[in-house]
Scaffold this motif. Structure first.
Motif, PDB file in Angstrom:
ATOM      1  N   ASN A  89       0.756   0.583  11.172  1.00  0.00           N
ATOM      2  CA  ASN A  89       1.534   1.801  10.919  1.00  0.00           C
ATOM      3  C   ASN A  89       2.237   1.735   9.569  1.00  0.00           C
ATOM      4  O   ASN A  89       2.740   0.678   9.150  1.00  0.00           O
ATOM      5  CB  ASN A  89       2.575   2.011  12.019  1.00  0.00           C
ATOM      6  CG  ASN A  89       1.940   2.344  13.359  1.00  0.00           C
ATOM      7  OD1 ASN A  89       0.876   2.947  13.407  1.00  0.00           O
ATOM      8  ND2 ASN A  89       2.594   1.944  14.442  1.00  0.00           N
ATOM      9  N   MET A  90       2.293   2.872   8.882  1.00  0.00           N
ATOM     10  CA  MET A  90       2.979   2.962   7.597  1.00  0.00           C
ATOM     11  C   MET A  90       4.267   3.753   7.781  1.00  0.00           C
ATOM     12  O   MET A  90       4.402   4.560   8.708  1.00  0.00           O
ATOM     13  CB  MET A  90       2.084   3.641   6.551  1.00  0.00           C
ATOM     14  CG  MET A  90       0.744   2.928   6.346  1.00  0.00           C
ATOM     15  SD  MET A  90      -0.308   3.688   5.096  1.00  0.00           S
ATOM     16  CE  MET A  90       0.506   3.166   3.585  1.00  0.00           C
ATOM     17  N   PHE A 141       0.853  -1.185   0.000  1.00  0.00           N
ATOM     18  CA  PHE A 141       0.000   0.000   0.000  1.00  0.00           C
ATOM     19  C   PHE A 141       0.895   1.242   0.000  1.00  0.00           C
ATOM     20  O   PHE A 141       1.816   1.348   0.819  1.00  0.00           O
ATOM     21  CB  PHE A 141      -0.890   0.020   1.247  1.00  0.00           C
ATOM     22  CG  PHE A 141      -1.762  -1.199   1.395  1.00  0.00           C
ATOM     23  CD1 PHE A 141      -3.083  -1.178   0.983  1.00  0.00           C
ATOM     24  CD2 PHE A 141      -1.259  -2.382   1.954  1.00  0.00           C
ATOM     25  CE1 PHE A 141      -3.896  -2.297   1.124  1.00  0.00           C
ATOM     26  CE2 PHE A 141      -2.066  -3.502   2.097  1.00  0.00           C
ATOM     27  CZ  PHE A 141      -3.387  -3.460   1.681  1.00  0.00           C
ATOM     28  N   LYS A 142       0.626   2.179  -0.899  1.00  0.00           N
ATOM     29  CA  LYS A 142       1.384   3.421  -0.958  1.00  0.00           C
ATOM     30  C   LYS A 142       0.425   4.592  -1.128  1.00  0.00           C
ATOM     31  O   LYS A 142      -0.497   4.528  -1.953  1.00  0.00           O
ATOM     32  CB  LYS A 142       2.375   3.408  -2.121  1.00  0.00           C
ATOM     33  CG  LYS A 142       3.610   2.561  -1.911  1.00  0.00           C
ATOM     34  CD  LYS A 142       4.623   2.801  -3.039  1.00  0.00           C
ATOM     35  CE  LYS A 142       5.936   2.101  -2.758  1.00  0.00           C
ATOM     36  NZ  LYS A 142       6.952   2.406  -3.804  1.00  0.00           N
ATOM     37  N   VAL A 143       0.647   5.646  -0.374  1.00  0.00           N
ATOM     38  CA  VAL A 143      -0.200   6.821  -0.472  1.00  0.00           C
ATOM     39  C   VAL A 143       0.653   8.076  -0.283  1.00  0.00           C
ATOM     40  O   VAL A 143       1.575   8.095   0.542  1.00  0.00           O
ATOM     41  CB  VAL A 143      -1.348   6.771   0.558  1.00  0.00           C
ATOM     42  CG1 VAL A 143      -0.810   6.742   1.991  1.00  0.00           C
ATOM     43  CG2 VAL A 143      -2.331   7.912   0.348  1.00  0.00           C
ATOM     44  N   ARG A 179       4.272   4.005   3.112  1.00  0.00           N
ATOM     45  CA  ARG A 179       4.212   2.659   2.541  1.00  0.00           C
ATOM     46  C   ARG A 179       4.120   1.611   3.644  1.00  0.00           C
ATOM     47  O   ARG A 179       4.693   1.761   4.719  1.00  0.00           O
ATOM     48  CB  ARG A 179       5.462   2.397   1.703  1.00  0.00           C
ATOM     49  CG  ARG A 179       5.595   0.981   1.132  1.00  0.00           C
ATOM     50  CD  ARG A 179       6.937   0.831   0.434  1.00  0.00           C
ATOM     51  NE  ARG A 179       7.103  -0.472  -0.197  1.00  0.00           N
ATOM     52  CZ  ARG A 179       7.546  -1.569   0.420  1.00  0.00           C
ATOM     53  NH1 ARG A 179       7.865  -1.513   1.712  1.00  0.00           N
ATOM     54  NH2 ARG A 179       7.676  -2.711  -0.241  1.00  0.00           N
ATOM     55  N   VAL A 180       3.396   0.519   3.330  1.00  0.00           N
ATOM     56  CA  VAL A 180       3.423  -0.652   4.178  1.00  0.00           C
ATOM     57  C   VAL A 180       3.192  -1.878   3.301  1.00  0.00           C
ATOM     58  O   VAL A 180       2.455  -1.821   2.314  1.00  0.00           O
ATOM     59  CB  VAL A 180       2.348  -0.588   5.292  1.00  0.00           C
ATOM     60  CG1 VAL A 180       0.941  -0.667   4.738  1.00  0.00           C
ATOM     61  CG2 VAL A 180       2.577  -1.687   6.326  1.00  0.00           C
ATOM     62  N   ALA A 199       1.537  14.965   6.640  1.00  0.00           N
ATOM     63  CA  ALA A 199       1.032  14.268   7.834  1.00  0.00           C
ATOM     64  C   ALA A 199       2.167  13.932   8.791  1.00  0.00           C
ATOM     65  O   ALA A 199       3.313  13.709   8.380  1.00  0.00           O
ATOM     66  CB  ALA A 199       0.312  12.995   7.422  1.00  0.00           C
ATOM     67  N   LEU A 200       1.829  13.882  10.091  1.00  0.00           N
ATOM     68  CA  LEU A 200       2.792  13.425  11.091  1.00  0.00           C
ATOM     69  C   LEU A 200       2.889  11.904  11.074  1.00  0.00           C
ATOM     70  O   LEU A 200       3.979  11.345  11.164  1.00  0.00           O
ATOM     71  CB  LEU A 200       2.373  13.896  12.482  1.00  0.00           C
ATOM     72  CG  LEU A 200       2.459  15.388  12.767  1.00  0.00           C
ATOM     73  CD1 LEU A 200       2.015  15.671  14.198  1.00  0.00           C
ATOM     74  CD2 LEU A 200       3.891  15.882  12.562  1.00  0.00           C
ATOM     75  N   THR A 201       1.735  11.252  10.970  1.00  0.00           N
ATOM     76  CA  THR A 201       1.702   9.791  10.882  1.00  0.00           C
ATOM     77  C   THR A 201       0.589   9.381   9.929  1.00  0.00           C
ATOM     78  O   THR A 201      -0.433  10.069   9.804  1.00  0.00           O
ATOM     79  CB  THR A 201       1.439   9.122  12.255  1.00  0.00           C
ATOM     80  OG1 THR A 201       0.138   9.489  12.707  1.00  0.00           O
ATOM     81  CG2 THR A 201       2.493   9.524  13.266  1.00  0.00           C
TER      82      THR A 201
END
Length: 794
Positions: free
Chosen positions: A64-65, A31-33, A74-75, A38-40
């Motif tokens: 968590n990514m 998954f990639k966005v 990413r994760v 963003a902080l997290t």
């Protein structure tokens, strides 16, 4: 303005990769966005689509990514996640927490609540890998038919099982009581080449689960919409699926629709809306990347050139990237053959240029691209894609100049050539020539039309211009309802839109004649003809000029009109057959038109012209076309090139077979009618020979490079590289058969840079139908050609 506001000029973290969103396999999913501020960011994995009727909210698994280069999180998760759903959860510096579906989603749950994880292989119909686009040798060969998915099948007279669904296009063999083909077979019989579908991506204002209770949490949904309110740009609309709750079903059924149309020789154009979203705060972009995807005016407020409250900032790198990748996905995964751009004026010209170049080079060299060259209001965008900007760029625009000249204004009493206004003959002539002396570089940059989904459709406009609305008892509609209240269905039942027609003499009716004259002009003009679905059936929308949210009673195509108005259908069918069988009506370039088309008369409500000397290598020697917008019969002269003429179109019918003969150089033309005549059938010479130019760059970067050519005799100016082969970009340039040499310059975009010095020339004196040449960039100019079948030029 959000505290997370991003100044577009200061954003340096952009991402070049083409793998945003979900990359699925049975072994793992990545998954990639892109969330640069963003902080997290976390992935939230769900078991359900979030549409539980009881309102039960399942809790998701939070993962968590990791932040990587370019502002991308990413994760990677091991195992087969097919059938699950996911969201992205982001926390910003001001403490704001958002959870939203993936902007790059390719599958969603009902109403787009959550992103679905699917294996795209499961969505392919049988033999999908063998599906291919019908051939399109040249854009001028297209005949476009604009259609709304639901309108196509919603009426009982359609006889279709899957009313309002994608699958209705897969139903063949249907006939009316008189044996006339319906549905997809009707489209084939009519002869159109492309179906232009109003928006079919996931939009926000129709409840896919059928919830129309005003007291519900989804009370903003309406029963019907055209779809110009995007939510998930890369997902098919669920309300057109037989099972909106199944993320796979809507994808498979969309593909089945495309496959069915392709198998019947019909290409598919998607109407796309990259200029605005339905909502900002609840839209696909704002929650994750605040203030980046939307354009603002000089005061910092959201600009509203769309008329719906926002504009997409297409000029920003990651927005431009999103649009190009979205279009590429539809063209490759769904085999889409073309795109129509809503409010293209709000898309910057660089984005439009790159879309055209890259999609054709990387996906399909024959994609048909066109759009609306206007905005819906003021916009701060400096590089709008307006009429004229498209010159030489490989895409087309709607010719509203021609539209207005033919019929007048779009909703009122204003008149044009076919509705009784004089002094429109010059504007008609400009449109007939493909606007090559108006705003276009070549005729195929002009999409010619008289009506589309917006505004009054053709029949209702003609009734209005003739002052017949009251006689036809057309209801007054506003926002899908009667202005004075009451039942729309009852009002439609009481209307009499065809009250003036004598069913024993349909083609003799004044309104019918005006309608045939209007689209007769379109179908015999240079450029790309565009018809609104149902014109060939005298379709009415009961005077509703803005039916985007009106019921099926207003919008549905009434297929029983086909048998009732069969002479009208046959007239359209004949005109389309004439166009498709005679290249004189489909000339490819400015020089070809200037050499072949000459106006004979252009005054007094009459426009006539001749297509000379086997124009476009037509089998007919000379073709004369006449339009009479007067109520009364007129007499007009024919050119002195022949004493005998064959009439193939007049007030009684249209086609390619001779209806009657005219002797001498004068002809009588009935009021409100057209006529097409030819003198003899000859043996035309070959239309053209093709120079296939293979361009090789040492850096392998062909972005923005094109040819400037002259001396072709057909279409000088910009020539585009449209496909790749063996690491080289290929352009095909048409030249007259007797051409011995053409000149060219290799340039970057609009003369930003040239490859080589001075003018260059290609020897094309050979009689070969296709002459292949190799051009290498200045770094390799002295090297020899590596291919035996390519002639090295410099």
């Amino acid at each position: 303005m959000s505290s997370n506001y991003i100044n577009a000029e200061s954003v340096i973290e952009t991402y070049e990769g083409k793998d945003l969103g979900l990359t699925y396999s049975k072994n793992c999913s990545v998954f990639k966005v892109w969330v640069p501020t963003a902080l997290t960011v976390s992935l939230v994995l769900y078991e359900t689509g979030g549409n539980d009727a009881a309102g039960i909210k399942d809790s998701g698994r939070i993962v968590n990514m990791q932040l990587e280069n370019g502002g991308v999180w990413r994760v990677k998760l091991a195992g087969d996640l097919k059938g699950k759903y996911y969201m992205y959860r982001a926390v910003f510096a001001d403490g704001k927490l958002v959870e939203i579906a993936d902007p790059y989603a390719i599958a969603v749950s009902a109403n787009g609540v959550r992103t679905a994880i699917v294996d795209l292989k499961d969505t392919d119909p049988q033999h999908w890998q063998e599906d291919s686009s019908p051939p399109l040798l040249h854009p001028s060969d297209a005949v476009i038919y604009e259609l709304h998915v639901r309108d196509f099948s919603a009426d009982e007279s359609s006889g279709m099982l899957y009313k309002g669904k994608f699958k209705a296009f897969t139903e063949s063999g249907l006939c009316d009581p008189e044996g006339g083909p319906l549905g997809i077979d009707h489209l084939v019989q009519l002869g159109i080449t492309h179906v232009h579908l109003l928006p079919v991506f996931d939009f926000q204002t129709v409840d896919e689960l059928g919830n129309t209770d005003e007291g519900s949490s989804t009370s903003y949904f309406t029963e019907y919409n055209w779809g110009y309110d995007p939510q998930h740009y890369n997902v098919p609309e669920g309300s057109y699926s037989t099972n909106p709750a199944d993320p796979v079903a809507r994808i498979r059924e969309f593909k089945e629709m495309v496959q069915a149309l392709h198998s019947h020789g019909i290409s598919v154009i998607m109407d796309v809306v990259y200029n605005h979203t339905y909502s900002v705060e609840k839209g696909p972009f704002e929650p994750l990347v605040p203030d980046y995807f939307y354009r603002r005016d000089f005061t910092g407020r959201l600009s509203n050139g769309s008329g719906v409250g926002n504009e997409i900032a297409t000029e920003r790198p990651m927005v431009r990237k999103y649009i190009k990748e979205s279009l590429s996905y539809w063209a490759s995964e769904y085999h889409i053959d073309g795109f129509r751009f809503d409010l293209m004026g709000l898309m910057d010209s660089i984005t439009m240029r790159e879309i055209t170049e890259e999609l054709r080079l990387e996906v399909n060299p024959n994609l048909l691209l066109y759009g609306e060259p206007w905005t819906g209001g003021d916009s701060p965008l400096m590089t709008k894609t307006l009429k004229g900007v498209q010159r030489g760029k490989g895409y087309a625009v709607f010719n509203d100049n021609f539209r207005s000249a033919i019929k007048g204004d779009s909703d009122g009493w204003g008149r044009g050539f076919v509705t009784g206004e004089y002094d429109k003959e010059g504007a008609i002539a400009a449109g007939i020539k493909g606007a090559i002396h108006d705003f276009s570089e070549s005729p195929v940059e002009s999409v010619n039309y008289v009506s589309a989904h917006d505004n009054l459709n053709l029949w209702d406009k003609l009734l209005t211009a003739q002052g017949l609305r009251q006689e036809a008892n057309l209801p007054d509609m506003e926002n899908g309802k009667l202005k004075n209240g009451g039942s729309v269905e009852e009002a439609v039942a009481q209307a009499a839109p065809y009250v003036s027609i004598d069913m024993h003499d349909i083609l003799g009716n004044e309104t019918v004649r005006r309608s045939l004259l209007a689209n007769g002009i379109i179908l015999t003009s240079q450029g790309i003809p565009f018809l609104q679905a149902g014109d060939e059936l005298l379709r009415t929308k009961y005077g509703d000029h803005n039916s985007y949210r009106s019921s099926d009673a207003i919008n549905a195509i009434r297929w029983d009109n086909k048998s009732i108005f069969m002479p009208v259908f046959k007239y359209y069918q004949g005109l389309i057959e004439l166009r498709r069988n005679h290249p004189a009506f489909r000339l490819h370039g400015r020089q070809e038109i200037e050499r072949s088309l000459e106006f004979l008369r252009c005054e007094g409500g009459v426009v006539s012209y001749i297509l000379r000397n086997n124009a476009g290598s037509d089998p007919w020697n000379n073709i004369v076309v006449l339009f009479n917008a007067n109520n009364e019969q007129i007499s007009t002269l024919l050119p002195n090139v022949s004493d005998s003429w064959n009439v193939v179109v007049d007030h009684t019918g249209a086609g390619t077979e001779t209806i009657r003969k005219v002797e001498g150089n004068e002809v009588q033309l009935e009021g409100l009618s057209m006529m097409v005549l030819y003198d003899a059938c000859g043996e035309p010479s070959p239309r053209a020979k093709v120079i296939e130019i293979h361009y090789e760059r040492s850096d392998g970067d062909y972005r923005g490079w094109n040819l400037w050519v002259w001396g072709t005799g057909i279409q000088d100016g910009q020539g585009d590289f449209r496909q790749m082969e063996n690491g080289r970009a290929i352009a095909r340039i048409e030249v007259l058969p007797d051409t011995t040499s053409i000149g060219y310059i290799l340039r970057l975009n609009d003369w930003e840079e040239k490859d080589g010095n001075g003018d260059h020339f290609i020897d094309c004196s050979s009689n070969e139908a296709v002459i292949k040449v190799l051009i290498r960039d200045r770094e390799q100019e002295s090297s020899e050609a590596a291919d035996d079948d390519l002639k090295l030029t410099s």
